[in-house]
Scaffold this active site. Sequence first.
Site, PDB file in Angstrom:
ATOM      1  N   LYS A 142       0.830  -1.284   0.005  1.00 23.18           N
ATOM      2  CA  LYS A 142       0.023  -0.045  -0.010  1.00 23.18           C
ATOM      3  C   LYS A 142       0.786   1.193   0.107  1.00 23.18           C
ATOM      4  CE  LYS A 142      -4.472  -1.600   1.458  1.00 23.18           C
ATOM      5  NZ  LYS A 142      -5.720  -1.626   2.459  1.00 23.18           N
ATOM      6  N   LYS A 223      -4.687 -10.531  -6.307  1.00 17.06           N
ATOM      7  CA  LYS A 223      -5.834 -10.882  -5.434  1.00 17.06           C
ATOM      8  C   LYS A 223      -6.889  -9.868  -5.896  1.00 17.06           C
ATOM      9  CE  LYS A 223      -6.085  -8.727  -1.833  1.00 17.06           C
ATOM     10  NZ  LYS A 223      -6.194  -7.912  -0.367  1.00 17.06           N
ATOM     11  N   LYS A 226     -10.629  -4.086  -3.590  1.00 15.99           N
ATOM     12  CA  LYS A 226     -11.427  -3.013  -3.593  1.00 15.99           C
ATOM     13  C   LYS A 226     -10.583  -1.790  -4.366  1.00 15.99           C
ATOM     14  CE  LYS A 226     -12.982  -3.893   0.861  1.00 15.99           C
ATOM     15  NZ  LYS A 226     -12.556  -3.395   2.136  1.00 15.99           N
TER      16      LYS A 226
HETATM   17  P1  TYM Z   1     -10.524  -5.890   3.973  1.00 20.07           P
HETATM   18  O1  TYM Z   1     -11.551  -4.872   4.263  1.00 20.07           O
HETATM   19  O2  TYM Z   1      -9.595  -5.705   2.967  1.00 20.07           O
HETATM   20  O3  TYM Z   1     -11.027  -7.414   3.714  1.00 20.07           O
HETATM   21  C1  TYM Z   1     -12.279  -7.815   4.619  1.00 20.07           C
HETATM   22  C2  TYM Z   1     -11.992  -9.526   4.430  1.00 20.07           C
HETATM   23  O4  TYM Z   1     -12.215  -9.902   3.202  1.00 20.07           O
HETATM   24  C3  TYM Z   1     -11.045 -10.777   2.895  1.00 20.07           C
HETATM   25  N1  TYM Z   1     -10.569 -10.471   1.456  1.00 20.07           N
HETATM   26  C4  TYM Z   1     -10.563 -11.747   0.552  1.00 20.07           C
HETATM   27  N2  TYM Z   1     -10.938 -13.052   0.767  1.00 20.07           N
HETATM   28  C5  TYM Z   1     -10.417 -13.833  -0.253  1.00 20.07           C
HETATM   29  N3  TYM Z   1     -10.236 -13.386  -1.540  1.00 20.07           N
HETATM   30  C6  TYM Z   1      -9.997 -11.812  -1.755  1.00 20.07           C
HETATM   31  N4  TYM Z   1      -9.472 -11.232  -2.643  1.00 20.07           N
HETATM   32  C7  TYM Z   1     -10.301 -11.175  -0.490  1.00 20.07           C
HETATM   33  N5  TYM Z   1     -10.215  -9.616  -0.350  1.00 20.07           N
HETATM   34  C8  TYM Z   1     -10.575  -9.458   0.908  1.00 20.07           C
HETATM   35  C9  TYM Z   1      -9.858 -10.376   3.988  1.00 20.07           C
HETATM   36  O5  TYM Z   1      -8.984 -11.077   3.881  1.00 20.07           O
HETATM   37  C10 TYM Z   1     -10.687  -9.929   5.062  1.00 20.07           C
HETATM   38  O6  TYM Z   1     -10.922 -10.865   6.192  1.00 20.07           O
HETATM   39  N6  TYM Z   1      -7.504  -5.075   7.875  1.00 20.07           N
HETATM   40  C11 TYM Z   1      -8.799  -5.814   7.531  1.00 20.07           C
HETATM   41  C12 TYM Z   1      -9.897  -5.330   8.355  1.00 20.07           C
HETATM   42  C13 TYM Z   1      -9.980  -5.624   9.695  1.00 20.07           C
HETATM   43  C14 TYM Z   1      -9.869  -6.683  10.552  1.00 20.07           C
HETATM   44  C15 TYM Z   1      -9.994  -6.461  11.868  1.00 20.07           C
HETATM   45  C16 TYM Z   1     -10.351  -7.945  10.336  1.00 20.07           C
HETATM   46  C17 TYM Z   1      -9.734  -4.516  10.817  1.00 20.07           C
HETATM   47  N7  TYM Z   1      -9.533  -4.960  11.821  1.00 20.07           N
HETATM   48  C18 TYM Z   1      -9.822  -7.262  12.949  1.00 20.07           C
HETATM   49  C19 TYM Z   1     -10.174  -9.022  11.264  1.00 20.07           C
HETATM   50  C20 TYM Z   1     -10.152  -8.488  12.665  1.00 20.07           C
HETATM   51  C21 TYM Z   1      -9.190  -5.573   6.145  1.00 20.07           C
HETATM   52  O7  TYM Z   1      -8.691  -4.480   5.405  1.00 20.07           O
HETATM   53  O8  TYM Z   1      -9.981  -6.313   5.559  1.00 20.07           O
END
Ligand code: TYM
Length: 359
Positions: A142, A223, A226
């Site tokens: 990032k 991957k 968003k």
């Molecule tokens: P974020 O918002 O990027 O993604 C949310 C969840 O979706 C999963 N994910 C995917 N899984 C499979 N294939 C993909 N292409 C894909 N894109 C996203 C992510 O692994 C995630 O589980 N840092 C985290 C948010 C967060 C969080 C937390 C998660 C903040 N605090 C505490 C768990 C516990 C994030 O940016 O997820």
Amino acid sequence: MGEPQTPVGPSGQAPVLSSSLMSDEAAAHKPRVFSGVQPTGNLHLGTYLGALRQWVDHQDERDNVFCVVDLHALTVPEEIDPADLTAKSREVAALYFAAGLNPETNIVFIQSHVRAHAELTWLLNCLTPLGWLYRMTQFKSKSDGRESVSTGLLDYPVLQAADILLYDTELVPVGEDQVQHIELTRDIATRYNQLFGDVFKLPKATVPKMGARVMGFDDPEVKMSKSIARERDRHAVHLLDPESRIKKTVMGAVTDSGQEVRFDHASPGVRNLLGIYQSLTGRPMEAIETEFEGQGYGTLKKTVLEAIMETVRPIQERYRTYADDPAQLDAVLARGAERAEAIAEPVLARAKAAVGVGR
Ligand code: TYM
């Protein structure tokens, strides 16, 4: 669909006991779960298959806390649109329920509504070595190519650790890309416990066996994300996309010049389509390969499209009922924040007392 999951630990990987091995008391214990999604961009199929679906499938066996992590969405200040962020946070929460989370039994709230998250982050910051944060692959990707990077972007995983540790969390259901952050959370908790006593529980990540890493339709080497989807129309299928757009994305998916639909010999694009189909249907890969024997990629894409629509259609219908009743959604989120606070405050007080601050 009750898809099997893989508990992931940093090293020894202690497996979660199967229910047949548990004592009655242990069986009655529902493990505390915490997870969240960042309200930047639109939720896509990767978010659903990697995270949301495992939350929904296992909701009754677990004691769940799910959050919309809006404070995490502030780490790239150039991209903040305040009105849009507020709206997106509510949209993501509505999608949690539309995907099937029961608003009565699960705690669902917006991160910034519970102050303890920011406060615990400071305590954790003070004992997290910078080197641990510079090693995070998400930070590297990032920050790559940016002229200026906020402290928040580097500190992002510490806020995530605070999210998790505040709830005495045992399991963190996430996609594969988040596993490194959960391991860091364990490292931070271990260090805190070593320095100040037994304050935090050590959580484990759980990733689904299928769908843990969904790749982009337009570029199956990366991957599905968003941020890429904001720039490229055919990258992702979003949960709220109209059918016509989903059709264009799936039918336009990158494959290869081959003919045979086989997982082992397939190119990344075909593997991605097969993986998505397997994840959506829960069927074994051999059965899927038999289904497509003698068929071309056109049939594969059409079938994947149908499976996606079968999943997405009911989510969109339920979403409308939440979107049409904002007062009801706000009430559920306000109650969620209260319930979250009731768990988080005593843990925060414990963490503060251990280092000698607080009343
Ligand atoms: P974020 O918002 O990027 O993604 C949310 C969840 O979706 C999963 N994910 C995917 N899984 C499979 N294939 C993909 N292409 C894909 N894109 C996203 C992510 O692994 C995630 O589980 N840092 C985290 C948010 C967060 C969080 C937390 C998660 C903040 N605090 C505490 C768990 C516990 C994030 O940016 O997820």
